[in-house]
Every structure is written in structure tokens, then in C-alpha cells.
Design a protein around this motif. Structure first.
Motif, PDB file in Angstrom:
ATOM      1  N   THR A  68       0.854  -1.123   0.105  1.00 25.21           N
ATOM      2  CA  THR A  68      -0.055  -0.086  -0.049  1.00 25.21           C
ATOM      3  C   THR A  68       0.740   1.418  -0.030  1.00 25.21           C
ATOM      4  O   THR A  68       2.165   1.248   0.130  1.00 25.21           O
ATOM      5  CB  THR A  68      -0.846  -0.007   1.230  1.00 25.21           C
ATOM      6  N   ARG A  69       0.288   2.419  -0.220  1.00 19.60           N
ATOM      7  CA  ARG A  69       0.907   3.746  -0.224  1.00 19.60           C
ATOM      8  C   ARG A  69       1.140   4.388   1.199  1.00 19.60           C
ATOM      9  O   ARG A  69       1.484   5.413   1.235  1.00 19.60           O
ATOM     10  CB  ARG A  69       0.525   4.713  -1.293  1.00 19.60           C
ATOM     11  N   ASP A  70       0.255   3.677   2.106  1.00 20.89           N
ATOM     12  CA  ASP A  70       0.679   4.231   3.679  1.00 20.89           C
ATOM     13  C   ASP A  70       0.740   2.967   4.339  1.00 20.89           C
ATOM     14  O   ASP A  70       0.680   1.895   4.017  1.00 20.89           O
ATOM     15  CB  ASP A  70      -0.403   5.382   4.010  1.00 20.89           C
ATOM     16  N   THR A  71       0.999   3.411   5.801  1.00 22.83           N
ATOM     17  CA  THR A  71       1.225   2.235   6.633  1.00 22.83           C
ATOM     18  C   THR A  71       0.276   1.891   7.260  1.00 22.83           C
ATOM     19  O   THR A  71       0.063   1.022   8.287  1.00 22.83           O
ATOM     20  CB  THR A  71       2.183   2.900   7.764  1.00 22.83           C
ATOM     21  N   GLU A  72      -1.162   2.277   7.057  1.00 24.56           N
ATOM     22  CA  GLU A  72      -2.190   1.562   7.458  1.00 24.56           C
ATOM     23  C   GLU A  72      -2.290   0.067   7.467  1.00 24.56           C
ATOM     24  O   GLU A  72      -2.053  -0.404   6.389  1.00 24.56           O
ATOM     25  CB  GLU A  72      -3.380   2.309   7.154  1.00 24.56           C
ATOM     26  N   ALA A  81       8.086   0.695   8.702  1.00 26.71           N
ATOM     27  CA  ALA A  81       7.165   0.121   7.764  1.00 26.71           C
ATOM     28  C   ALA A  81       7.297   0.902   6.481  1.00 26.71           C
ATOM     29  O   ALA A  81       7.458   2.247   6.374  1.00 26.71           O
ATOM     30  CB  ALA A  81       5.870   0.482   8.164  1.00 26.71           C
ATOM     31  N   ILE A  82       7.627   0.142   5.355  1.00 28.66           N
ATOM     32  CA  ILE A  82       7.932   0.832   3.895  1.00 28.66           C
ATOM     33  C   ILE A  82       6.657   0.684   3.196  1.00 28.66           C
ATOM     34  O   ILE A  82       6.554  -0.484   2.800  1.00 28.66           O
ATOM     35  CB  ILE A  82       9.148   0.204   3.369  1.00 28.66           C
ATOM     36  N   PRO A  83       5.955   1.918   2.986  1.00 33.28           N
ATOM     37  CA  PRO A  83       4.892   1.650   1.974  1.00 33.28           C
ATOM     38  C   PRO A  83       5.205   1.818   0.699  1.00 33.28           C
ATOM     39  O   PRO A  83       5.730   2.759   0.410  1.00 33.28           O
ATOM     40  CB  PRO A  83       3.765   2.856   2.518  1.00 33.28           C
ATOM     41  N   THR A  84       5.229   0.680  -0.274  1.00 28.80           N
ATOM     42  CA  THR A  84       5.883   0.674  -1.412  1.00 28.80           C
ATOM     43  C   THR A  84       4.887   1.197  -2.466  1.00 28.80           C
ATOM     44  O   THR A  84       5.319   1.736  -3.763  1.00 28.80           O
ATOM     45  CB  THR A  84       6.393  -0.568  -2.048  1.00 28.80           C
TER      46      THR A  84
ATOM     47  N   LEU C  86       0.890   0.225  -9.906  1.00 30.70           N
ATOM     48  CA  LEU C  86       2.077   0.721  -9.477  1.00 30.70           C
ATOM     49  C   LEU C  86       2.095   2.054  -8.892  1.00 30.70           C
ATOM     50  O   LEU C  86       3.012   2.707  -8.233  1.00 30.70           O
ATOM     51  CB  LEU C  86       3.088   0.703 -10.516  1.00 30.70           C
ATOM     52  N   GLY C  87       0.788   2.601  -8.692  1.00 34.50           N
ATOM     53  CA  GLY C  87       0.626   4.155  -8.176  1.00 34.50           C
ATOM     54  C   GLY C  87       1.307   4.986  -9.034  1.00 34.50           C
ATOM     55  O   GLY C  87       1.652   4.491 -10.495  1.00 34.50           O
TER      56      GLY C  87
END
Lengths: 165, 165, 165, 165
Positions: A68-72, A81-84, C86-87
Motif C-alpha cells: 500500500t501507499r501508507d502504513t495503515e 514500515a515501508i509503504p511501497t 504501481l501508483g
């Protein structure tokens, strides 16, 4: 040079068995005891969470590569936590970022990571694999992944792999 | 709306068997005959090249998603060569970009794509799969991929899938 | 060898100006008239949609690289919609997949693509750029992107670039 | 919950100025003194190396997201080297993995990261930016990045940002 050794622990999220979770938790503890970093796919679920908790409880550093794009939704036991933001394409990063990988249980996502590990030439250890898993990965014409009965046998194998690098 | 239907053909590069290549070549011809686009991993090797050539010979459009950052090494039968620069993370793009996938033969890279197809819920057809392949993907607890004996049976299955979307 | 030439058209989505949209639409028409493929970020919005519609109306092939994992929200004028999953990391794919890029207007996402084009050494043409845009990209110490007043001047520049490859 | 705060430091590799390097090095020291993790693009060059060394010398943890598929060429001051294998698409990961970003100097790659930070809504601080940089990012119609004269002013700004989250 202060580079840390990173061991990836892969396995099912929602559908992990009690045995998968127990293996992953002990795997995290043992990896931490070696002074290595525990890397997972980062979710607060299944093998990812169990390995992160095991490592965290033993004082180890934990790293999670989230799709995901955030750490939720990350495991609370993940330190970094690396949001990729890459979705399941992040599975290849879990593989590349690991000096070696340990697989506890199987699922479609896990199967993709195990296959990418063979593709990338990263050492892969299967803990208590099913007969179908052993047969399939053994049939791919690459050096087959190593199968071991439990986490303690896996850590012995990892020590051998890491020392010979 | 002019959206084209895209069928991914996956399989080994360097280690494809003669049967894999023949299946992939015919698969490309049949996909083109339906008016669909043939998508592969783009290389000038193995199943990727055979499927692209089959489709191209039958007048179909061919698309290749390369792992590299330029088009060197792409099959000459690929009309649209997309250098993704993602390495093997591009395997997830091959899956997502396909309305359905057909698998001719097996290798570590192919195994990752088949697993990611199950993960993403993309329809997956296995042409002449090995017993190990059938057992393994059937053991993953998801709807198992469909196995068919040859390319003609695969195209019948694809017609059914595409029409029901 | 049947490889198609691909020209990327980049620019704002939601905040495109009327002039950006007019430039992008004409750009698509002119690219199609050359027999080249028009590539965009794929959305049904702004410059992406305008360029795709222009190309489509002129009988050209259109390709869209979406950040999402399915094709929902793609411009109806995109023939080949590739959901990358990929966002915004897909911005680098828009750059790598283009033989040359044309920029109509500016936004944060567009700025990242223009910068990545310079980084990758892909030819970049700025149509009617703002003074801030010219100054900034000119200050980066790389060969500066070419600025042109309109789409017709851009196509002349593209012809020169593509022929010299 | 043991989640660590991560601050990305971005800037030129090969073409960093002496001032960029000094700013990045001090930035690393100050980030480490706060107990935060320093994240960079990982290379043994320019701002990435200087920030990693500064953080490492002050006892901080350093994380590097490399574009390559192995750790060759990583800064020796990077503790956790993550080979993403994504090429420049990794720039979006540098942005997403950072709770806030500090920019020391400018280059095409850096410009893409600054733009992606605006796009993703990640706080961005520009240390001693050029007039062209200030004008350009200010013209994009988003909340403009904050400009500060030096690393000490940046850390004050970061404290404010991190505390208000």
C-alpha cells in the motif's frame, strides 16, 4: 561497513494455519537472536505479523514492505514500515531485499515470492512444506529449495548460508 | 469505447520445450484470429517469442512488457515493446494487463506469474500442464486454474471467459 | 521487425487549462497522422484524455499506462489500457516506454515525468511552457528540454528526433 | 507500537556541490539526534552518502532504497540496504516511505522526487534552494514546499511537522 543481514519470512496472511504461525513466530525469535533483521510483507496478519512479533519480542529489528501507499494495516511489531505503493509487485522487493528467505506455509502470494526467489537466485528454505510444494518447486529445473522440518532446523541452515557468503 | 481485449501468454524463455513453443505459437495465431491482443514478457526467446510470432503472422497486435529499461532483446514480432525497467516486478504487470492468461510450460518466472494471476483473480488456463503443476496450484485453496490439453481447447475456454465478462 | 514508434504525451489531469487540452488534442491528431502510437497515463481526464481522443479520432492507436490495478477510470479513447498497479511509480514507465515525450502544461505528476525523462535521456519537448518551467529544467545541468510554441512545432521537432534515431 | 519515524534526505549524486554535501551531512546528524531513521536512495555518492554518513556517525539508523537488484554500490554508511530492482521507479518509494523529506540541492532525479512528494502530499523542506527551484515548485498550484536556509532550520521545521502528526 555496518550492513545488516536481512532474512525474509514469507507465508500466508489470512489463511495461515496454527502451525504456520507458530513456525513464523519462532523463526522471528531465532532470526533476532542471531542479530539479523526480520523482513516481511508487513501486514498485521498471518505469518507476516507472527514473524514480526517473534523478532520484536526477542529485541530484533523488523522491516515490513507493504503493498500500500501508507502504513495503515501494518503489524504493530514492524519497526520500519515501508509503504511501497506497488501492490503485489512488491513481492519481488521482499525477495531482492532478503539475503535469504524462509517460507512458513503456502498461498498464491507466497508461491509468487518463492518462485521469484528461485528466479533471483536467493536462498530459499521451506519449513514443513507440503508434498505438493516440494514436488512443484523441485520440478522447476533450478536448484530446488531446501526443505526442513521446523524453525530450528531452518536457522541452522541459514547460519550455514550466511557464513558462506 | 474502443478497449481491446488482451490475453497474456506466459511460459519459459530459455528452457521452453518444443511442445511449449508449438503450443505458444498456435496460441498466438488463435488469439489474433479472435481479434484480441497478445501480451507477453516481450523477450526474443521461448514462449514469449513464439506466441508473439504466431500472433504477428496471423495479423494480430502484439504487446511486450520487458523487464529492462530499453527495447534491446525484444522479440522482433512485438509491435509495442514497453520497457518497464522493473526487473521481475514486471511479472505482476503482465498479469494485471491481461483479461485472461494462458500458460504454456513452466519455469520459476512463469510460476510467479501463475501465482500472481490467482492472487489477482485473473482467469488462468494451463495448457498441457505437468502433474506437479496441477497438484500445486490446486492445493492453494483458491479456485484452481483450468487445465486443457492444447491451444484449441484453451481458445474455447477463453471465448467462454471473455464473453461472460 | 514491426516495432511501432511511441510518443508519450504528458500533462495535468484535473487542473489542465483549456490551452493544455487544445494542445494535447492536436498533438494526438498529429502523432496519429505520422503513424505513431500515442501513449499517456491513461486516465479519462485532462491532457491524458485529450491526447487519446485526438489520436483516436485520427485513426491512431492509443496506449494508456494506468496507476491502478484495473482499467476503471481509463479514457474511453484508450485502445490498450494497461493497469500497472504501481501508483505514481508508473510515471517512470510512461517515460521509458516513450521514444520521445511531449509535455502540455504542468502539475506535480507531470513535473516528475519531465524530470524522469531528463534522467533517462528521453527526448522531451515542452509545448508553450511557463517561464518557471523553462528556467527550472534549464537549471538542472542536463541538456535542457526543447520549448516550442504549439503542437505543430512539436511535431516538426519530433520528426527530426525520430528520423535521427 | 514501535513504529520508527523516517525522514528522507534527497539530493544530487555525482553532481552535488560542497554546500549540498555539508547540508546533507549535518541533516543526517540532526535526524539521528532526534531518534529518527534517515532514508536515502542508498548510493555511495553525493547527498545520499553524506546524509547516511552523518546519521551513522551520530548513532542513527540508516536505510537506503537502491534502484539496483543487489547492494553493490551502496554507501557503507547504510545499515539497511534494500535493492528494489525498480530503476528510477524507486524514487516514488523514497517518497512514500518518508514521513517527511528534506531536499539538499537539485538534479533531474531529485526533481522527480520533490515533485512526487508534492503529488503524494508528503511534507517537503527545501534547504538553501535556488531561485529557479523556489519559483518552479511554487508555480505548481499545490501547497508550496517550505524553503529554509540551512539544516538547523530544517530540523526545527521537521520537529513541528512530526509533532503535529
Amino acid at each position: 561497513m555496518s550492513r545488516r543481514t536481512v532474512v525474509g519470512v514469507i507465508g500466508p496472511g489470512a489463511n495461515a494455519t496454527a502451525q504456520d504461525l507458530a513456525n513464523a513466530h519462532r523463526m522471528g525469535r531465532l532470526i533476532a537472536a542471531e542479530g539479523w533483521v526480520t523482513l516481511t510483507g508487513g501486514w498485521n496478519a498471518g505469518v507476516m505479523d507472527a514473524a514480526s512479533r517473534g523478532a520484536h519480542e526477542a529485541g530484533g529489528l523488523t522491516l515490513g514492505l507493504l503493498p500500500t501507499r501508507d502504513t495503515e494495516g501494518a503489524s504493530p511489531a514492524v519497526d520500519l514500515a515501508i509503504p511501497t505503493g506497488l501492490g503485489e509487485a512488491r513481492n519481488n522487493l521482499v525477495v531482492l531485499a532478503s539475503d535469504a528467505l524462509v517460507c512458513c506455509g503456502m498461498s498464491p502470494g507466497t508461491a509468487s515470492e518463492a518462485a521469484l526467489a528461485l528466479r533471483a537466485g536467493r536462498p530459499l528454505i521451506l519449513v514443513a512444506p507440503s508434498p505438493e510444494t516440494v514436488s512443484f518447486y523441485g520440478s522447476l529445473g533450478h536448484p530446488a529449495p531446501v526443505g526442513v522440518p521446523d524453525a530450528d532446523a531452518a536457522i541452522a541452515e541459514l547460519r550455514r548460508i550466511i557464513q558462506s557468503r
